[in-house]
Design an enzyme around this catalytic site. Structure first.
Site, mmCIF file in Angstrom:
data_model
loop_
_atom_site.group_PDB
_atom_site.id
_atom_site.type_symbol
_atom_site.label_atom_id
_atom_site.label_comp_id
_atom_site.label_asym_id
_atom_site.label_seq_id
_atom_site.Cartn_x
_atom_site.Cartn_y
_atom_site.Cartn_z
ATOM 1 N N GLU A 31 52.009 39.010 61.977
ATOM 2 C CA GLU A 31 52.629 37.795 61.454
ATOM 3 C C GLU A 31 51.553 36.797 60.976
ATOM 4 O O GLU A 31 51.705 36.162 59.932
ATOM 5 C CB GLU A 31 53.513 37.173 62.553
ATOM 6 C CG GLU A 31 54.058 35.788 62.302
ATOM 7 C CD GLU A 31 54.973 35.675 61.070
ATOM 8 O OE1 GLU A 31 55.236 36.679 60.408
ATOM 9 O OE2 GLU A 31 55.373 34.540 60.772
ATOM 10 N N ARG A 81 64.564 29.411 46.364
ATOM 11 C CA ARG A 81 64.976 30.764 45.993
ATOM 12 C C ARG A 81 64.235 31.297 44.777
ATOM 13 O O ARG A 81 64.362 32.478 44.434
ATOM 14 C CB ARG A 81 66.468 30.780 45.670
ATOM 15 C CG ARG A 81 67.319 30.710 46.890
ATOM 16 C CD ARG A 81 68.751 30.505 46.496
ATOM 17 N NE ARG A 81 69.597 30.825 47.614
ATOM 18 C CZ ARG A 81 70.229 31.988 47.764
ATOM 19 N NH1 ARG A 81 70.146 32.919 46.854
ATOM 20 N NH2 ARG A 81 70.961 32.204 48.830
ATOM 21 N N ASN A 112 72.418 35.649 39.618
ATOM 22 C CA ASN A 112 71.465 36.011 40.662
ATOM 23 C C ASN A 112 71.722 37.475 40.972
ATOM 24 O O ASN A 112 72.848 37.835 41.313
ATOM 25 C CB ASN A 112 71.719 35.132 41.902
ATOM 26 C CG ASN A 112 70.976 35.631 43.125
ATOM 27 O OD1 ASN A 112 69.953 36.305 43.013
ATOM 28 N ND2 ASN A 112 71.492 35.315 44.300
ATOM 29 N N GLY A 113 70.695 38.318 40.838
ATOM 30 C CA GLY A 113 70.882 39.745 41.122
ATOM 31 C C GLY A 113 70.277 40.586 40.015
ATOM 32 O O GLY A 113 69.460 40.100 39.226
ATOM 33 N N LYS A 121 51.319 35.397 57.199
ATOM 34 C CA LYS A 121 51.362 33.951 56.878
ATOM 35 C C LYS A 121 50.167 33.567 56.015
ATOM 36 O O LYS A 121 50.301 32.843 55.035
ATOM 37 C CB LYS A 121 51.307 33.110 58.140
ATOM 38 C CG LYS A 121 52.448 32.678 58.957
ATOM 39 C CD LYS A 121 53.707 32.168 58.397
ATOM 40 C CE LYS A 121 54.546 33.172 57.658
ATOM 41 N NZ LYS A 121 55.771 33.574 58.304
ATOM 42 N N CYS A 140 66.593 33.535 43.016
ATOM 43 C CA CYS A 140 67.432 32.889 42.011
ATOM 44 C C CYS A 140 68.523 32.086 42.710
ATOM 45 O O CYS A 140 69.229 32.600 43.576
ATOM 46 C CB CYS A 140 68.097 33.849 41.038
ATOM 47 S SG CYS A 140 66.933 34.734 40.003
ATOM 48 N N GLU A 199 50.487 35.024 52.418
ATOM 49 C CA GLU A 199 51.558 34.403 51.633
ATOM 50 C C GLU A 199 51.163 33.073 51.029
ATOM 51 O O GLU A 199 51.478 32.783 49.893
ATOM 52 C CB GLU A 199 52.750 34.101 52.549
ATOM 53 C CG GLU A 199 53.665 35.222 52.807
ATOM 54 C CD GLU A 199 54.845 34.743 53.641
ATOM 55 O OE1 GLU A 199 55.963 34.803 53.141
ATOM 56 O OE2 GLU A 199 54.649 34.300 54.791
ATOM 57 N N TRP A 246 63.823 33.429 39.771
ATOM 58 C CA TRP A 246 62.738 34.258 40.288
ATOM 59 C C TRP A 246 62.810 35.530 39.451
ATOM 60 O O TRP A 246 63.729 36.326 39.575
ATOM 61 C CB TRP A 246 62.959 34.566 41.765
ATOM 62 C CG TRP A 246 61.829 35.300 42.395
ATOM 63 C CD1 TRP A 246 60.705 34.758 42.958
ATOM 64 C CD2 TRP A 246 61.700 36.726 42.540
ATOM 65 N NE1 TRP A 246 59.886 35.760 43.432
ATOM 66 C CE2 TRP A 246 60.465 36.968 43.192
ATOM 67 C CE3 TRP A 246 62.481 37.814 42.176
ATOM 68 C CZ2 TRP A 246 60.015 38.240 43.486
ATOM 69 C CZ3 TRP A 246 62.024 39.098 42.478
ATOM 70 C CH2 TRP A 246 60.800 39.297 43.133
ATOM 71 N N LYS A 279 62.261 32.575 48.784
ATOM 72 C CA LYS A 279 62.930 32.762 50.067
ATOM 73 C C LYS A 279 64.249 33.476 49.778
ATOM 74 O O LYS A 279 64.773 33.388 48.680
ATOM 75 C CB LYS A 279 63.195 31.386 50.681
ATOM 76 C CG LYS A 279 63.266 31.436 52.186
ATOM 77 C CD LYS A 279 63.108 30.100 52.789
ATOM 78 C CE LYS A 279 63.208 30.169 54.281
ATOM 79 N NZ LYS A 279 62.022 30.777 54.890
ATOM 80 N N HIS A 302 39.398 53.045 65.113
ATOM 81 C CA HIS A 302 39.929 54.171 64.334
ATOM 82 C C HIS A 302 39.901 53.903 62.841
ATOM 83 O O HIS A 302 40.631 54.545 62.081
ATOM 84 C CB HIS A 302 41.337 54.513 64.820
ATOM 85 C CG HIS A 302 41.378 54.891 66.259
ATOM 86 N ND1 HIS A 302 41.008 56.134 66.703
ATOM 87 C CD2 HIS A 302 41.669 54.160 67.355
ATOM 88 C CE1 HIS A 302 41.103 56.167 68.021
ATOM 89 N NE2 HIS A 302 41.496 54.974 68.447
#
Ligand code: F6R
Length: 606
Positions: free
Chosen positions: A478, A27, A98-99, A482, A2, A485, A74, A601, A501
């Site tokens: 990573e 955001r 925001n929150g 990527k 947000c 996402e 968001w 983000k 394993h």
């Protein structure tokens, strides 16, 4: 997570608020809205989807007014819809948030019983009604806000306007960042300095519990006890120009291509050209530190995991790497005087910040590796080593990761030298190896068409396995992150030695197995794992160097040959083809690369 903006001016603000939201869209992007005062009454425009939907709506139905607030969402409470989009408002007040307000159910029940009619499923609407309730009791906007803030539990950054008060904008912060911008005859609020970059470079950051009144008379900041306080005005060096896509199709690609330059900039700030370290002093004595804790989230935590190998091998210093959301609630015992490194691009990630606070409460000295200079994590740490990668806009982190690795490598060398594990000559050799990385990345970037071709072979996969050993194991994690996402292909990163394993059961001819294996001291071991995959019909995609290729027994399905590099810095180089592979796979699948679904983000809520 947000983004919020606010503006008090003598000119029309709607278009400028939308421009500010554009710089905050990373955001959150499931809906957006603005509110202004038109003839002193609250009016709003809200739209579901990307910010462009709001811009289109405003083109059809313009909104006038010289004071206003804006929001890009968001979703946390309530699905993306016009009713759930911010601003939330009553006849008297409009709020962007925001929150998360944790006690919103209780507040809502209380306010509904008093006759307030709620129109959304959000936690935020309870703030608008709560302030309205105090206004109806005869309180001024300032007093009503102060009273409402004391009733809220949870985390928030707020911007608020009031019907009948064209000269007032109020902001508040608890747990989520909020910046105040000082313009020429006008004033602003923004989730970060980037939102305000083209408007002003003079910024104050609210501290925990602060709230602020903006009016033509100036800025008055109050702390949580409502006492008037002063907060430093910082000069930022951000400019509106820094956040364009330039000639690139996506921010992610631009940021991947910026890596040679920003790794060079980050290294230049920490070393001399004759390969000596010139680091800021750390807030602890490397020699006396018994063990180091590294805490971060997501990609930043994988940078921390690479650093674990570096600190252990180059400095003889044991490291625990923790995911911030786990660390913060585990009640980990910490010896007084211990040392923690937190890593964060945004410097605002809620879990990382909470882990930092926990560590400080338990007597730790905290060093932060952050990208955003005056972020909350930067301000609350004992020492900051900044990654100089510039604004990272793409939701998928790339250049922040490789510059985090650059800083962490230098810190490991500093620790190694201080602890007598390595000498100046070894430091110089390793810094020379690091200095050569940007040119080698440029070579990889020059051949990016090969990764584009490889991506065609990945795009139809349902699952992909990434394998690596040593410092390339975190790179496998990573790489998988990527790919997940931005292309929405399920992927897993594994240490190559773990294959037998369990994960080997997954191997069949439909599953690509990406192996990251420079010709280092572990190559032979990984090479055996490759044989095991090939023997089971698996499709191995190998990233190695010339020597690795020459020493490969079985021919993999695909090989990308990378420049030779000192094994110590290999993870920095190998990050780049892994990023490009994810990027081009997403591109061939036609997903929204810079704003992948469900993500945002800067994760400023838990
Ligand atoms: C992945 C990604 C995230 C972030 C994580 C931490 O591409 O960007 O996993 O790395 O949310 O964010 P920061 O570094 O801002 O604390």
């Amino acid at each position: 997570m947000c983004g919020i903006v606010g503006m008090l001016a003598k000119r029309q603000v709607a278009g400028i608020l939308v421009d500010g939201l554009r710089r905050l869209e990373y955001r959150g992007y499931d809906s957006a809205g603005i509110a202004t005062l038109v003839d002193s009454k609250i009016d709003t425009r809200r739209a579901v989807g990307k910010l462009q939907a709001l811009a289109d709506k405003l083109a059809e139905e313009p909104l006038s007014g010289t004071v206003g607030i804006g929001h890009t969402r968001w979703a946390t409470h309530g699905r993306p819809s016009v009713d759930n989009a911010h601003p939330h408002f009553s006849e008297y007040v409009a709020v962007v948030h925001n929150g998360i307000v944790e006690n919103y159910r209780e507040l809502r029940k209380e306010l509904e019983e008093k006759g307030h009619i709620f129109k959304s499923e959000t936690d935020t609407e309870s703030i608008a009604h709560l302030i309205t309730d105090y206004l109806r009791q005869g309180l001024s906007p300032q007093k009503a806000t102060a009273a409402a803030l004391k009733r809220l539990e949870g985390a928030f950054a707020l911007a608020i306007i009031f019907a009948g008060h064209d000269d007032l904008l109020i902001g508040a912060r608890r747990g989520s960042p909020l910046a105040v911008g000082y313009g020429d005859g006008e004033m602003y609020l923004g989730s970060d300095a980037l939102a305000l970059a083209p408007l002003t470079n003079r910024i104050s950051y609210l501290e925990e519990g602060d709230w602020v009144e903006l009016s033509p008379a100036g800025v008055v900041i109050h702390d949580e006890t409502d006492a008037i306080v002063s907060r430093k005005v910082h000069e930022t060096n951000l400019s509106g120009a820094a956040i364009g896509k330039g000639e690139y199709r996506h921010f992610m690609l631009k940021e991947i291509f910026e890596q040679p330059a920003v790794i060079g900039d980050t290294m230049a700030a920490l070393t001399s050209t004759d390969n000596h370290l010139s680091m800021p002093p750390v807030p602890f004595d490397w020699k006396a530190v018994p063990r180091l804790t590294i805490v971060a989230c997501g990609t930043a935590s994988y940078a921390g995991l690479v650093a674990k190998y570096w600190f252990e091998q180059l400095a003889g210093l044991g490291v625990d790497v923790d995911i911030a959301s786990e660390f913060r609630y585990r009640g980990s015992p910490m010896a007084q005087g211990g040392a923690m490194v937190v890593i964060s691009q945004s410097g605002e990630t809620a879990d990382t910040l909470a882990a930092l606070t926990y560590a400080k409460e338990h007597g730790q000295k905290v060093l932060a590796v952050v990208n955003v200079a005056h972020s909350t994590i930067a301000r609350q740490s004992d020492c900051v080593v900044q990654t100089l990668c510039g604004p990272e806009i793409s939701v998928a982190s790339t250049k922040a990761f490789t510059t985090q690795l650059t800083v962490l490598f230098c810190l490991a060398l500093q620790a190694g030298l201080a602890r007598g594990v390595i000498d100046e000559a070894r430091v110089s050799t390793l810094l020379q190896a690091l200095r050569e990385v940007p040119a080698k990345i440029t070579d990889v970037l020059r051949e990016d068409h090969k990764l584009q071709e490889l991506a065609q072979h990945m795009a139809d996969a349902k699952d992909v396995l990434y394998l690596g050993r040593g410092t390339l194991f975190p790179l496998a994690l990573e790489g998988a992150l990527k790919l997940k996402e931005i292309s929405y292909i399920h992927a897993e990163g594994y240490p190559a030695g773990e294959l037998k394993h369990g994960p080997i059961a997954l191997i069949d001819e439909s599953m690509p197995v990406v192996v990251l294996a420079p010709h280092d001291n572990l190559f032979e071991k990984t090479s055996s794992n490759i044989q095991e995959v090939v023997a089971r019909g698996g499709k191995v995609i190998l990233f190695t160097d010339k020597k690795g290729l020459a020493n490969m027994g079985t021919k993999p399905y695909w090989v990308t040959t990378l420049p030779d590099v000192d094994p110590a810095v290999a993870p920095i180089l190998y990050a780049v083809p892994v990023q490009l592979l994810a990027y081009y796979t997403a591109l061939s699948k036609g997903t929204d690369v810079d704003q992948p679904r469900n993500l945002a983000k800067s994760v400023t809520v838990e």
